[in-house]
Design a protein around this motif. Structure first.
Motif, PDB file in Angstrom:
ATOM      1  N   ASN A 250      65.533 -79.787  14.592  1.00 21.31           N
ATOM      2  CA  ASN A 250      64.344 -80.257  13.863  1.00 21.31           C
ATOM      3  C   ASN A 250      64.079 -81.735  14.127  1.00 21.31           C
ATOM      4  OD1 ASN A 250      63.893 -77.748  12.744  1.00 21.31           O
ATOM      5  ND2 ASN A 250      65.104 -78.179  10.890  1.00 21.31           N
ATOM      6  N   LEU A 251      65.149 -82.517  14.244  1.00 22.00           N
ATOM      7  CA  LEU A 251      64.957 -83.949  14.503  1.00 22.00           C
ATOM      8  C   LEU A 251      64.438 -84.201  15.914  1.00 22.00           C
ATOM      9  CD1 LEU A 251      68.126 -85.481  12.778  1.00 22.00           C
ATOM     10  CD2 LEU A 251      65.744 -85.732  12.052  1.00 22.00           C
ATOM     11  N   VAL A 252      64.900 -83.379  16.851  1.00 27.27           N
ATOM     12  CA  VAL A 252      64.463 -83.555  18.240  1.00 27.27           C
ATOM     13  C   VAL A 252      62.997 -83.182  18.403  1.00 27.27           C
ATOM     14  CG1 VAL A 252      64.763 -82.700  20.588  1.00 27.27           C
ATOM     15  CG2 VAL A 252      66.758 -83.309  19.208  1.00 27.27           C
ATOM     16  N   ARG A 253      62.572 -82.094  17.715  1.00 27.35           N
ATOM     17  CA  ARG A 253      61.173 -81.661  17.830  1.00 27.35           C
ATOM     18  C   ARG A 253      60.237 -82.700  17.211  1.00 27.35           C
ATOM     19  NH1 ARG A 253      63.094 -76.555  16.095  1.00 27.35           N
ATOM     20  NH2 ARG A 253      62.176 -77.013  14.055  1.00 27.35           N
ATOM     21  N   LYS A 254      59.114 -82.878  17.821  1.00 28.95           N
ATOM     22  CA  LYS A 254      58.114 -83.779  17.278  1.00 28.95           C
ATOM     23  C   LYS A 254      57.381 -83.078  16.146  1.00 28.95           C
ATOM     24  CE  LYS A 254      57.416 -86.303  21.591  1.00 28.95           C
ATOM     25  NZ  LYS A 254      56.442 -86.732  22.620  1.00 28.95           N
ATOM     26  N   GLY A 255      56.901 -83.818  15.259  1.00 28.98           N
ATOM     27  CA  GLY A 255      56.182 -83.253  14.136  1.00 28.98           C
ATOM     28  C   GLY A 255      56.977 -83.439  12.868  1.00 28.98           C
ATOM     29  N   GLY A 256      56.347 -83.081  11.781  1.00 32.83           N
ATOM     30  CA  GLY A 256      57.004 -83.228  10.497  1.00 32.83           C
ATOM     31  C   GLY A 256      56.749 -84.594   9.907  1.00 32.83           C
ATOM     32  N   THR A 257      56.812 -84.686   8.590  1.00 32.53           N
ATOM     33  CA  THR A 257      56.548 -85.953   7.920  1.00 32.53           C
ATOM     34  C   THR A 257      57.753 -86.873   8.037  1.00 32.53           C
ATOM     35  OG1 THR A 257      57.406 -85.158   5.810  1.00 32.53           O
ATOM     36  CG2 THR A 257      55.094 -84.711   6.273  1.00 32.53           C
ATOM     37  N   GLU A 258      57.488 -88.131   7.788  1.00 34.42           N
ATOM     38  CA  GLU A 258      58.575 -89.114   7.824  1.00 34.42           C
ATOM     39  C   GLU A 258      59.613 -88.809   6.751  1.00 34.42           C
ATOM     40  OE1 GLU A 258      60.679 -92.194   9.382  1.00 34.42           O
ATOM     41  OE2 GLU A 258      58.817 -91.298  10.143  1.00 34.42           O
ATOM     42  N   GLU A 259      59.134 -88.340   5.598  1.00 31.37           N
ATOM     43  CA  GLU A 259      60.069 -88.016   4.498  1.00 31.37           C
ATOM     44  C   GLU A 259      60.978 -86.850   4.897  1.00 31.37           C
ATOM     45  OE1 GLU A 259      59.980 -86.644  -0.210  1.00 31.37           O
ATOM     46  OE2 GLU A 259      58.111 -87.052   0.885  1.00 31.37           O
ATOM     47  N   THR A 260      60.373 -85.849   5.592  1.00 32.44           N
ATOM     48  CA  THR A 260      61.173 -84.699   6.025  1.00 32.44           C
ATOM     49  C   THR A 260      62.230 -85.114   7.028  1.00 32.44           C
ATOM     50  OG1 THR A 260      59.293 -83.224   5.669  1.00 32.44           O
ATOM     51  CG2 THR A 260      61.074 -82.411   7.063  1.00 32.44           C
ATOM     52  N   ARG A 261      61.830 -85.966   7.976  1.00 31.66           N
ATOM     53  CA  ARG A 261      62.769 -86.413   8.994  1.00 31.66           C
ATOM     54  C   ARG A 261      63.873 -87.265   8.366  1.00 31.66           C
ATOM     55  NH1 ARG A 261      61.161 -85.922  14.220  1.00 31.66           N
ATOM     56  NH2 ARG A 261      62.283 -87.807  14.843  1.00 31.66           N
ATOM     57  N   MET A 263      65.001 -86.994   5.274  1.00 30.62           N
ATOM     58  CA  MET A 263      65.883 -86.083   4.547  1.00 30.62           C
ATOM     59  C   MET A 263      66.818 -85.367   5.520  1.00 30.62           C
ATOM     60  SD  MET A 263      67.037 -84.827   1.778  1.00 30.62           S
ATOM     61  CE  MET A 263      65.831 -85.466   0.608  1.00 30.62           C
ATOM     62  N   ALA A 264      66.284 -84.977   6.676  1.00 34.56           N
ATOM     63  CA  ALA A 264      67.125 -84.306   7.663  1.00 34.56           C
ATOM     64  C   ALA A 264      68.209 -85.247   8.167  1.00 34.56           C
ATOM     65  CB  ALA A 264      66.268 -83.806   8.823  1.00 34.56           C
ATOM     66  N   SER A 265      67.860 -86.521   8.371  1.00 32.20           N
ATOM     67  CA  SER A 265      68.861 -87.490   8.825  1.00 32.20           C
ATOM     68  C   SER A 265      69.952 -87.687   7.784  1.00 32.20           C
ATOM     69  CB  SER A 265      68.182 -88.841   9.127  1.00 32.20           C
ATOM     70  OG  SER A 265      67.205 -88.701  10.140  1.00 32.20           O
ATOM     71  N   VAL A 266      69.547 -87.732   6.500  1.00 27.58           N
ATOM     72  CA  VAL A 266      70.541 -87.882   5.423  1.00 27.58           C
ATOM     73  C   VAL A 266      71.489 -86.690   5.398  1.00 27.58           C
ATOM     74  CG1 VAL A 266      70.834 -87.960   2.923  1.00 27.58           C
ATOM     75  CG2 VAL A 266      69.085 -89.372   4.020  1.00 27.58           C
ATOM     76  N   LEU A 267      70.921 -85.494   5.589  1.00 30.23           N
ATOM     77  CA  LEU A 267      71.759 -84.290   5.568  1.00 30.23           C
ATOM     78  C   LEU A 267      72.699 -84.253   6.770  1.00 30.23           C
ATOM     79  CD1 LEU A 267      69.176 -81.601   4.382  1.00 30.23           C
ATOM     80  CD2 LEU A 267      71.143 -82.497   3.114  1.00 30.23           C
ATOM     81  N   VAL A 268      72.204 -84.680   7.929  1.00 30.62           N
ATOM     82  CA  VAL A 268      73.070 -84.727   9.113  1.00 30.62           C
ATOM     83  C   VAL A 268      74.253 -85.648   8.848  1.00 30.62           C
ATOM     84  CG1 VAL A 268      73.222 -85.563  11.483  1.00 30.62           C
ATOM     85  CG2 VAL A 268      71.310 -84.110  10.789  1.00 30.62           C
ATOM     86  N   ALA A 269      73.969 -86.829   8.283  1.00 35.69           N
ATOM     87  CA  ALA A 269      75.047 -87.774   7.978  1.00 35.69           C
ATOM     88  C   ALA A 269      76.027 -87.182   6.977  1.00 35.69           C
ATOM     89  CB  ALA A 269      74.457 -89.086   7.455  1.00 35.69           C
ATOM     90  N   SER A 270      75.486 -86.457   5.982  1.00 34.59           N
ATOM     91  CA  SER A 270      76.353 -85.844   4.980  1.00 34.59           C
ATOM     92  C   SER A 270      77.240 -84.775   5.596  1.00 34.59           C
ATOM     93  CB  SER A 270      75.496 -85.246   3.863  1.00 34.59           C
ATOM     94  OG  SER A 270      76.310 -84.573   2.915  1.00 34.59           O
ATOM     95  N   HIS A 271      76.648 -83.960   6.477  1.00 42.42           N
ATOM     96  CA  HIS A 271      77.429 -82.911   7.126  1.00 42.42           C
ATOM     97  C   HIS A 271      78.516 -83.498   8.031  1.00 42.42           C
ATOM     98  CE1 HIS A 271      74.819 -80.205   5.285  1.00 42.42           C
ATOM     99  NE2 HIS A 271      73.951 -79.931   6.268  1.00 42.42           N
ATOM    100  N   VAL A 272      78.160 -84.541   8.750  1.00 46.70           N
ATOM    101  CA  VAL A 272      79.147 -85.185   9.625  1.00 46.70           C
ATOM    102  C   VAL A 272      80.304 -85.742   8.794  1.00 46.70           C
ATOM    103  CG1 VAL A 272      79.538 -87.133  11.184  1.00 46.70           C
ATOM    104  CG2 VAL A 272      77.514 -85.689  11.475  1.00 46.70           C
ATOM    105  N   GLU A 273      79.966 -86.370   7.663  1.00 50.86           N
ATOM    106  CA  GLU A 273      81.015 -86.896   6.784  1.00 50.86           C
ATOM    107  C   GLU A 273      81.903 -85.769   6.266  1.00 50.86           C
ATOM    108  OE1 GLU A 273      81.456 -89.551   2.679  1.00 50.86           O
ATOM    109  OE2 GLU A 273      79.484 -88.911   3.400  1.00 50.86           O
TER     110      GLU A 273
END
Length: 438
Positions: A250-261, A263-273
């Motif tokens: 989802n992060l690689v694909r273009k599109g989506g709102t800044e808020e969505t992106r 939130m996805a970044s926060v979740l990625v960081a959480s999953h990595v942790e």
């Protein structure tokens, strides 16, 4: 542990048994019996000297002296029973003293006409019992020779042929009696040693068999633990990795709102942790300090964000996810393993609910945290609820590590000191209630 390590304790027990047996039979039983018989013989010799025929008082001073010495000697052996311990030098010395006193008493009370010759019979029998075979034979030969000489020289009144016949008879009788007693004792000891040896060998074989059985069981348990650990690891890493893959796409694909992106970044960081924490747990397992279920690690979290990240790792996101946290913005200190519990419950709910909504509610109380995960799947029959958390039991269609998710949930919940309840949901579906102390 080697075979020697198994055998040595048995040998030590065997030696201890022999020592204990010698202590009982050599000191307590035989010594006291011999001492009592010796005192009885001394009493009989005293009465013989006092009331016997005149021939026994041919040398009254010497005989009286011998009786007095015999009394002192007899009392000493009774008070010191260790002197008569079987097979020791002390026992040989006591046997020699018995022989000397009895022979002197025989010589002073009439020689070939003295009834004291019967005492020598008891001396050779007790010597054969208390002294080892070679020493007993030597002592018996010495007593037989002394008896022959006393019979020939102590009293010259009887004719020579009578003294010769008496001396030959009694010396031969005493020799064979002592030899018989020593031989029987020797055979008894050999039989005892064979019995103890057979018992020791049987014990060694039994201990070796027990050791092999225990070793086999430990190896099988270790192999099973390794297999279980691998299955748990595969199960636990599967869902967060799949979620990371989806979020990354989802992060690689273009599109989506800044808020969505964001939130996805926060979740990625959480999953990595979360994956890093799981890897730390695996490192503990490699050092034999933990288990595949992880080790305690507590930290303060925002309960709502914590539950969102745990559910997202299982692919459960709004709008399918309905999350309600009371109070809002609750900050709590939890063991990070709680996230694995929520992820597994969410994963189970997603797999059985298809696209139907799933409700997660949480309440942070003063003493505990209450969490509920409820789905609208097919649910479970009442008889299935009791066994739903058993290892490798799967009540739905799944592959790979089926039957581990809810078992992991129960194991971690117990480790956290919490409680887990499964119940049918009104209107269809399954509801899982979880309470964890704060």
């Amino acid at each position: 542990m080697s075979t020697v390590a198994v055998v040595e304790p048995v040998r030590n027990r065997h030696a201890s048994t022999r020592l204990a047996l010698d202590e009982v039979t050599g000191t307590t039983a035989v010594s006291r019996l011999t001492g009592a018989i010796r005192i009885g013989v001394i009493i009989a010799a005293t009465l013989l000297f006092a009331f016997g025929p005149e021939s026994v008082r041919a040398h009254p001073a010497v005989t009286l002296c011998l009786v007095a010495v015999a009394w002192c000697y007899g009392v000493t052996t009774v008070c010191l029973p260790r002197l008569e311990r079987i097979g020791t030098r002390e026992a040989m010395a006591v046997g020699l003293v018995d022989a000397v006193v009895a022979t002197e008493l025989l010589a002073s009370t009439g020689g070939s006409t003295s009834p004291a010759v019967a005492i020598l019979f008891l001396v050779v029998v007790s010597g054969g019992i208390r002294i080892r075979l070679r020493g007993a034979v030597v002592l018996t030969l010495a007593i037989a020779a002394a008896t022959f000489m006393v019979g020939m020289l102590a009293n010259t009144a009887p004719p020579v042929h009578e003294r010769l016949g008496w001396s030959a008879w009694w010396s031969g009788f005493l020799f064979f009696t002592g030899l018989l007693a020593a031989g029987i004792t020797f055979l008894a000891e050999r039989q005892q040693e064979q019995v103890l040896g057979a018992q020791a060998r049987a014990q060694v074989e039994h201990d070796a068999a027990e050791y092999e059985r225990e070793l086999r069981d430990r190896l099988l348990a270790s192999y099973q633990a390794q297999q279980d650990g691998l299955r748990i690891i595969l199960h636990e890493f599967r869902t967060p990795v799949a979620s990371l893959s989806a979020l990354g796409s989802n992060l690689v694909r273009k599109g989506g709102t800044e808020e969505t992106r964001h939130m996805a970044s926060v979740l990625v960081a959480s999953h990595v942790e979360h994956l890093a924490e799981m890897l730390d747990g695996l490192a503990d397992v490699a050092r034999m300090e933990g288990s595949p279920l992880g080790t305690p690690r507590r930290r303060e979290v925002d309960l709502e964000q914590f539950l969102l990240a745990a559910a997202d790792a299982a692919g459960l996101r709004p709008p399918q996810l309905h999350l309600v946290v009371t109070p809002a913005n609750a900050q709590v200190v939890v063991d990070v393993r709680l996230r694995r519990v929520i992820t597994n419950l969410a994963d189970n709910a997603v797999r059985h609910s298809e696209s139907r909504p799933i409700d997660i509610t949480a309440r942070a109380g003063a003493q505990e945290i209450e969490i509920s995960v409820a789905d609208r799947g097919p649910g479970l029959r009442p008889e299935q609820l009791a066994g739903v958390t058993e290892k490798y039991v799967s009540l739905g269609d799944s592959r790979g590590t089926a039957g581990l998710g809810l078992w992991i949930v129960e194991q971690i919940t117990r480790a956290l000191g919490g409680h887990l309840y499964f119940r049918a949901r009104d209107g269809g579906g399954l509801r899982v209630d979880l309470t964890i102390p704060r």
